[in-house]
Structure formats: C-alpha cells, structure tokens
Design a protein around this motif. Structure first.
Motif, PDB file in Angstrom:
ATOM      1  N   ARG A   1      12.085  20.280   5.341  1.00 49.58           N
ATOM      2  CA  ARG A   1      11.648  19.038   5.697  1.00 49.58           C
ATOM      3  C   ARG A   1      12.477  18.898   6.921  1.00 49.58           C
ATOM      4  N   ILE A   2      12.054  17.954   8.064  1.00 47.81           N
ATOM      5  CA  ILE A   2      12.655  17.854   9.234  1.00 47.81           C
ATOM      6  C   ILE A   2      13.997  17.100   8.888  1.00 47.81           C
TER       7      ILE A   2
ATOM      8  N   TYR B   1       4.862  15.255  10.372  1.00 49.76           N
ATOM      9  CA  TYR B   1       5.826  16.264   9.887  1.00 49.76           C
ATOM     10  C   TYR B   1       7.222  16.194  10.578  1.00 49.76           C
TER      11      TYR B   1
ATOM     12  N   PHE C   1       1.198   5.512   0.222  1.00 43.80           N
ATOM     13  CA  PHE C   1       0.492   6.680   0.396  1.00 43.80           C
ATOM     14  C   PHE C   1       1.287   7.923  -0.093  1.00 43.80           C
TER      15      PHE C   1
ATOM     16  N   ARG D   1       0.934  17.525   2.230  1.00 46.68           N
ATOM     17  CA  ARG D   1       0.342  18.000   3.422  1.00 46.68           C
ATOM     18  C   ARG D   1       0.659  19.667   3.498  1.00 46.68           C
ATOM     19  N   THR D   2      -0.538  20.141   3.575  1.00 44.92           N
ATOM     20  CA  THR D   2      -0.342  21.664   4.024  1.00 44.92           C
ATOM     21  C   THR D   2       0.264  21.974   5.393  1.00 44.92           C
TER      22      THR D   2
ATOM     23  N   PHE E   1       5.284  13.545   1.441  1.00 39.56           N
ATOM     24  CA  PHE E   1       5.733  12.223   2.181  1.00 39.56           C
ATOM     25  C   PHE E   1       5.215  11.243   1.563  1.00 39.56           C
TER      26      PHE E   1
ATOM     27  N   GLU F   1       8.134  -0.943   9.991  1.00 39.82           N
ATOM     28  CA  GLU F   1       7.507  -0.207   9.049  1.00 39.82           C
ATOM     29  C   GLU F   1       6.216   0.770   9.119  1.00 39.82           C
TER      30      GLU F   1
ATOM     31  N   MET G   1       4.589  19.713   2.432  1.00 39.81           N
ATOM     32  CA  MET G   1       5.442  18.636   2.365  1.00 39.81           C
ATOM     33  C   MET G   1       4.897  17.560   1.785  1.00 39.81           C
TER      34      MET G   1
ATOM     35  N   SER H   1       4.876   7.317   1.705  1.00 38.54           N
ATOM     36  CA  SER H   1       5.117   5.975   2.564  1.00 38.54           C
ATOM     37  C   SER H   1       4.641   4.931   1.800  1.00 38.54           C
ATOM     38  N   THR H   2       5.217   3.785   2.383  1.00 38.41           N
ATOM     39  CA  THR H   2       4.810   2.683   1.647  1.00 38.41           C
ATOM     40  C   THR H   2       4.905   1.339   2.742  1.00 38.41           C
ATOM     41  N   ILE H   3       3.833   0.533   2.678  1.00 34.02           N
ATOM     42  CA  ILE H   3       3.776  -0.393   3.594  1.00 34.02           C
ATOM     43  C   ILE H   3       3.483  -1.799   2.801  1.00 34.02           C
TER      44      ILE H   3
ATOM     45  N   TYR I   1       1.475  11.305   0.258  1.00 28.36           N
ATOM     46  CA  TYR I   1       0.619  12.394   0.777  1.00 28.36           C
ATOM     47  C   TYR I   1       1.135  13.695   0.351  1.00 28.36           C
TER      48      TYR I   1
ATOM     49  N   ILE J   1       0.792  -1.158   0.064  1.00 29.03           N
ATOM     50  CA  ILE J   1       0.101   0.036   0.040  1.00 29.03           C
ATOM     51  C   ILE J   1       0.828   1.177   0.152  1.00 29.03           C
TER      52      ILE J   1
END
Ligand SMILES: [Zn+2]
Lengths: 327, 354
Positions: A132-133, B130, A11, A15-16, A161, B121, A159, A163-165, A13, A9
């Motif tokens: 970014r952080i 963030y 995602f 994001r504001t 981001f 994960e 930002m 992500s993948t799982i 993202y 899956i």
C-alpha cells in the motif's frame, strides 16, 4: 428546538490494482520504489498512461530514490482522525532521485521549523509492508531509509480500503414538525392546493414543485391497503441484517393516494401477503420512537416511528384497483 | 446580428451562501427556480430541458440527487438530466442540448449542503483511491502545497495572496449573498495572522457553505422578448488534466487556458468571475488566462467569501451574466473548476448586444 440526526456511511472497498499499480505496490513490499518510463521522463508513482497525452505506456519500470528532495510542503499542526499520523507532520511533494515527477506523501520531522523546500528526505518503511502507499509511513530527514530489512516482493493484486464518513443533519422546519407529530403517534401530511395530493414530511409538492407549509398540513389515517409488495431473498453483503426471505410492501393510506413504500407487514407469513390486504400501523412504544432515519436528503419516512403494518382482518379491497400503479 | 440558434443567459438567481441552510436541497432549489423564472415571467411548463448539478458524497445519501429533481415538478414532463458536478457543468449540458435546436428555454441548477459533513473527511475520498486517498490529504493541505510552489517559484507572494483575500472581502461586503462579509480586510493585519496550513492563513481559504443557484437560458427566438439585454454565450468549453496533482505543474493551469481559447479567448473581457476557492488559485488562473490588470476580477466577492460546493461555479457564470444583463457590460467571463487543485476547468464567455 432543532433535531440533529447523524448517519455514518461505511465503504469497505476491495479494489483490483491492474498491472502497473500492482507492480508498484508489489515492489514496495521489497522496500523498492519504481517509476515507469514515459518518453525520456520517469513518472512516479507509475501510471498506465502518459499523464499528458493519455497514451498507454509500455511496462518499463525504473527504480528510483529511495531518497529525494522536498519540492513543496505544508505543516499540519493539529492532525485529525483521518490524517495518517497522530502527531504534527507535513504533507510534501517529494521528487525522488531519478524521477521526473513528484510524489505526494507525508513528512515526519518533529517540527515545522525543521522543514524546508529543497531538504533531503528518505522513506521510513512500515515494519511489515503489505503493498500500500502507506507502506512508507513517512519520509524523514536525511539520505538513509529507516525500517526493516528488505525481503522478496509479494505479488500484490488488490488493495483494501475502508472509508467512513459521518453526516450530521439538522432537520428542516418541515421535517422537524413531521418528526414531532410522528413522535406523538400522528401521521401528518401536506396537501397540495393545486393537485390535492398528500405528501409526508416533504415541504413541497413533487408534482407541481410548490412549497407547502404548516397551513397545508393535516392528520392522516394510520391504516390503509397493501398496493404492491415484493419478497426479497437476502444475499449477504455488508450491512445486510436479514437472513430469511422477507417482504417489502407499499401501503396506500386510507382515503388518499399517499403511498408509504418499503414497509414490513407484521404478523403473517410472507406467503400470505397480497395486494388489497387491509393493514394498520403498529407504532413503536412512544418512548422508543425516534427521528434517526429522517434526513434532509430525502422525504419523510415512517421508519423509527412505525415498526410495520398489521393485517386488520377486514375483507380485502379488490386487487384489480391497484393493478395500474408502480407502487 | 444574432442567429436564431444563438443562446443567451436571460435570468439568474442564487441563495445567500450560509454556513447552514435549514432548508432541504430540494426546497432550496425550488426557491431559486421560482425566483429565476419569475424575473422573466416564465413558468415551469415553459422549460424544455433542465439539468442539475449536485453531489451525493456531499449530501451523504445514495441517489440523494433524485429528490432534487422535484424542484422542476413532475408535470408536465420535460427532459431533465443531472450531473455529479458543479452546476456550471449542468449549464454546459443544457447548452449542448439546446444546440440540437428543439429546445428554446432551458434551466441549469446547482446545489450543495457542505454543512452536513466534514470536508476534511469527505474530500480525500474524491482523490485517487490508490495513491492519494489512503494518505488522508485534505483540500486545505493540497491547496497549501500549490500555494507554496507558487511562492517558491516567484510567481506570487504571501502579500499578494493577502491582497487577494482583502480585495475579495471588501467586494463581499457589498454583496448580501456572500457569507464572509465583515471579516478583516487590512493586508498587514491579515499577514500577521497565524497559518492554518503554511503558507495559507484563514483569509486564504473559503468558508464552508450551503447554497443553490439557477440560470435560465433561451435561444435568440425567445431571449429578446423575455429580457432587454440577454447575455449571449459567445463560447463555452471545459478541459481536464491528469487527476493526481503531484504529476502536474501546480503553478499553471493549461486546461483553463485551452478552455478559454476554445471559448473565444479573453480579448475584450471586462469582468472575470473566477472560481478560486483559495487565493493562490486566483493567481494561477489569472496568469493562465493572461488577464490584464484592467480586468475586474470577482466583483461578487468570489468563492473565497462564499463556497456552496456544486453551486459555486454556476454562481460565477450567473454573476458574469448579470454583469451584462443588469450591469451593462459588453464582454465577461465565468469560470468554474472541479477536481483537486484545478484539475478540470470550464470557461464561459458572455457578450451583450452592442
Ligand atoms: Zn401538487
């Protein structure tokens, strides 16, 4: 023998950030770290609200660091794919000079024996900060930051981001038997002894919450009637492969109340699909059938075994008899 | 004396915690609901309200909690709900719902299969998107940061952590439903083992587990007819703190302390089942609650020896209740936690009839 199915899956993202996190990330692009004033304390990273009381904070920013002191740490001897560095490193709580809270970040020291509580560290900046952080690649021992020369801050408002799982399922005994029968081209259902309803690859009756085992299994016909359908005009989004309007239909298997939903009707224009139409399964060639779509978090699906349903050309069932149903 | 509106736990059931349960989550839930209802002679049609706790992120499918609702059956229709939380919070919702006065019997459930994914994960994605998620910080690393602060501030020691691990493992050896049952429990030998994330060793960490649990509650009008010794819910409360662990004092848990106060306090508590998946967290919780040395902690073996996420907390309440229902105790405490490093905490104080 057990069957494993694997699903990834993703995602993507975007994001504001809002005013406060946006300001913090904007400052990072100029190699500055700011906190926000919260009473007589300075909170880093800045929050929109007081972490203790939840009250909104005025946007009073204070530059902190860039050096700081390690308050706690742990060593990651074997980094995994989701860790920020590909060599052994430490996670640490760093109290930046001028801050009253800790910042959770990464320490790159070369070895576990060079990390200690109380040690002094400074940021190593990414060559081209983006807001970014992880513009701070890691903190390194000493007082002096490493990295590029500071420029003007960018106005960072969003930002991204990704992500993948990946999930790996081992099919339950019920689903294993179901997949085996589907590979052989036979739809097998389980009939509930209490309500006489039939379910595909489920292991229980959804109405009566009764566990159903092999003794309740029977072969079902691979033909039936379209009981409902919808035509979807695709809008582009990540993962959408369709480009033209397409139909998704519910098929009631012959002689039973078992509905197979979200099915493709093959061989006719979508405009010709109608409730009451008689259809039969078009199976994938045996060598192509696979259980990849079956998972333990749902019910039996025909996806991966049956490509779609083809009109048989027989006279329709009266549409009226399907009118009071949801699927 | 009890009022008619008082609510008690009357029956509990949970599956053995295992590395991988071959059943689907729904099948696991049907099994525990059957068992819990059978114990007190109830049928699904007797249930006025049910609430489940599970997590789509752990299961790996959007709306994967929907099939779980089948565990109660679709007919006859009852009021049912779901929380994307540990089943302990499902119990909280069911308890609140019962206090409306029109539901006499309710069921809370929790279920999870961590075997399908890699916690290192998945869990970073539950963190602040963030400031924390991009750093990929895994739950064991977070727990290690907390443990070191606890040790550096003199509130605990590696030896105390090893003693907690040893005690939990010895307790689990007597509980066939725990997962880590035959592991080393000699403190000096545990201290000689290597770190996974310093200062935490394997023995300081929970196993990865699958499991499901069910708790049946009844009002006083029904409870005494169904079970000889109901476990009355004297108080139930949950509180939360700021999400980012770096902004908290990780050596204390004010939300646990506040929840316990609101739930009636720990005075007289004989047994506490604390959801402390990491040894250091048991120290934090004990100190925050002010539990004396005379309080028996985690006789079940605790989350350290069986950690079916989304069910672990409800199991703590189930175990605390069974200490009254079957164990004859008078006052016990069940605790559940959620979020990174004890962010959110729930305390349930239970009482028997004296
Ligand atoms: Zn049935």
């Amino acid at each position: 023998m057990s069957t494993q199915t694997s699903q990834t899956i993703q995602f993507p993202y975007k994001r504001t950030l809002g005013p406060v996190i946006g300001r913090f990330f904007s400052e990072l692009t100029a190699l500055r770290i700011v906190g926000i004033r919260c009473g007589d304390r300075v909170v880093v990273p800045p929050m929109e609200y007081d972490p203790q009381t939840g009250e909104q904070l005025a946007e009073h920013y204070v530059e902190v660091g860039p050096a700081g002191t390690v308050v706690s740490w742990t060593w990651v001897p074997e980094p995994g794919p989701h860790h920020p560095l590909d060599r052994p490193f430490a996670y640490a709580l760093v109290k930046l000079d001028g801050a009253d809270t800790n910042l959770l970040h990464v320490l790159d020291t070369g070895g576990e024996d060079t990390v200690s509580t109380g040690m002094r560290v400074a940021p190593r900046w990414r060559a081209e900060p983006v807001g970014r952080i992880d513009d701070i690649e890691a903190f390194v021992p000493g007082e002096t930051p490493e990295g590029p020369t500071a420029g003007e801050p960018a106005d960072v408002r969003t930002m991204e981001f990704f992500s993948t799982i990946t999930y790996t399922d081992v099919l339950s005994p019920t689903l294993e038997r179901y997949a085996a029968s589907m590979r052989a081209g036979v739809i097998t259902g389980q009939r509930c002894p209490r309500c006489d309803r039939v379910f595909l690859g489920r292991g229980y009756c959804s109405v009566d919450a009764l566990r159903l085992g092999p003794e309740h299994e029977e072969a079902l016909p691979d033909h039936g009637v379209v009981s409902n359908y919808t035509i979807v005009t695709p809008t582009p989004y990540p993962g959408q492969k369709e480009t033209e309007p397409f139909a998704r239909a519910s098929v009631v298997l012959h002689g039973d109340e078992m509905v197979v939903s979200q099915q493709q009707i093959i061989g006719v224009p979508v405009a010709d699909i109608r409730v009451g139409m008689r259809v039969k399964a078009q199976w994938f060639p045996e060598a192509e059938r696979n259980a990849a779509e079956i998972s333990s978090k749902g019910w039996g699906t025909v996806a991966g075994f049956i490509e779609g349903w083809v009109p048989t050309g027989e006279p329709d069932e009266p549409a009226e008899q399907f009118m009071d149903r949801v699927f | 004396m009890r009022n008619d509106s008082d609510i008690a736990v009357i029956s509990t059931a949970y599956l053995p915690s295992v590395r991988r349960n071959e059943l689907t989550e729904t099948e696991m839930l049907i099994t525990v609901v059957d068992e819990a209802l059978d114990k007190v002679g109830l049928k699904r049609s007797d249930i006025g309200f049910s609430c489940q706790g599970s997590c789509d992120y752990i299961s790996g499918g959007t709306f994967s909690f929907v099939p779980n609702l089948d565990a109660m059956g679709a007919w006859p229709p009852i009021h049912e709900s779901h929380v994307e939380m540990d089943g302990a919070w499902a119990l909280y919702e069911a308890w609140v719902r019962m206090r409306h006065g029109d539901v006499e019997i309710a069921v809370a459930m929790g279920s999870g299969k961590s075997s399908t994914g890699d916690p290192a994960e998945i869990h970073p994605l539950e963190l602040d998107p963030y400031y924390l998620a991009p750093l990929g910080v895994d739950p064991v690393s977070l727990a290690a940061l907390q443990a070191r602060q606890l040790i550096d501030t003199g509130k605990s020691s590696e030896r105390e952590l090893a003693e907690i691990a040893a005690r939990s493992r010895r307790a689990a050896a007597d509980n066939p439903r725990q997962q880590v049952r035959s592991a080393e429990s000699d403190v000096d030998k545990l201290l000689a083992e290597p770190y996974v994330r310093s200062p935490l060793r394997r023995s300081d960490l929970p196993p990865i587990s699958d499991g499901a649990s069910c708790v049946v509650m009844a009002t006083a009008r029904r409870a005494r007819d169904l079970v000889e010794r109901p476990a009355w819910i004297a108080g139930l409360d949950h509180r939360s703190e700021v999400h980012n662990p770096a902004l908290r004092d990780l050596t204390d848990s004010p939300s646990t302390r506040l929840a316990a106060e609101k739930a009636g306090g720990v005075a007289g508590v004989e047994v506490a089942e604390l959801m402390a998946p990491f040894t250091a967290q048991e120290v934090v919780l004990r100190q925050a609650l002010g539990l004396g040395d005379d309080v028996l902690v985690n006789p079940s073996g605790g989350a350290l020896t069986g950690n079916p996420l989304m069910s672990t907390g409800l199991v703590r309440i189930a175990e605390a209740a069974e200490q009254i229902i079957a164990g004859g105790r008078n006052r016990t405490l069940g605790h559940a936690t959620s979020g990174p490093l004890l962010q959110q905490n729930l305390v349930c104080v239970l009482e028997g009839d004296i």
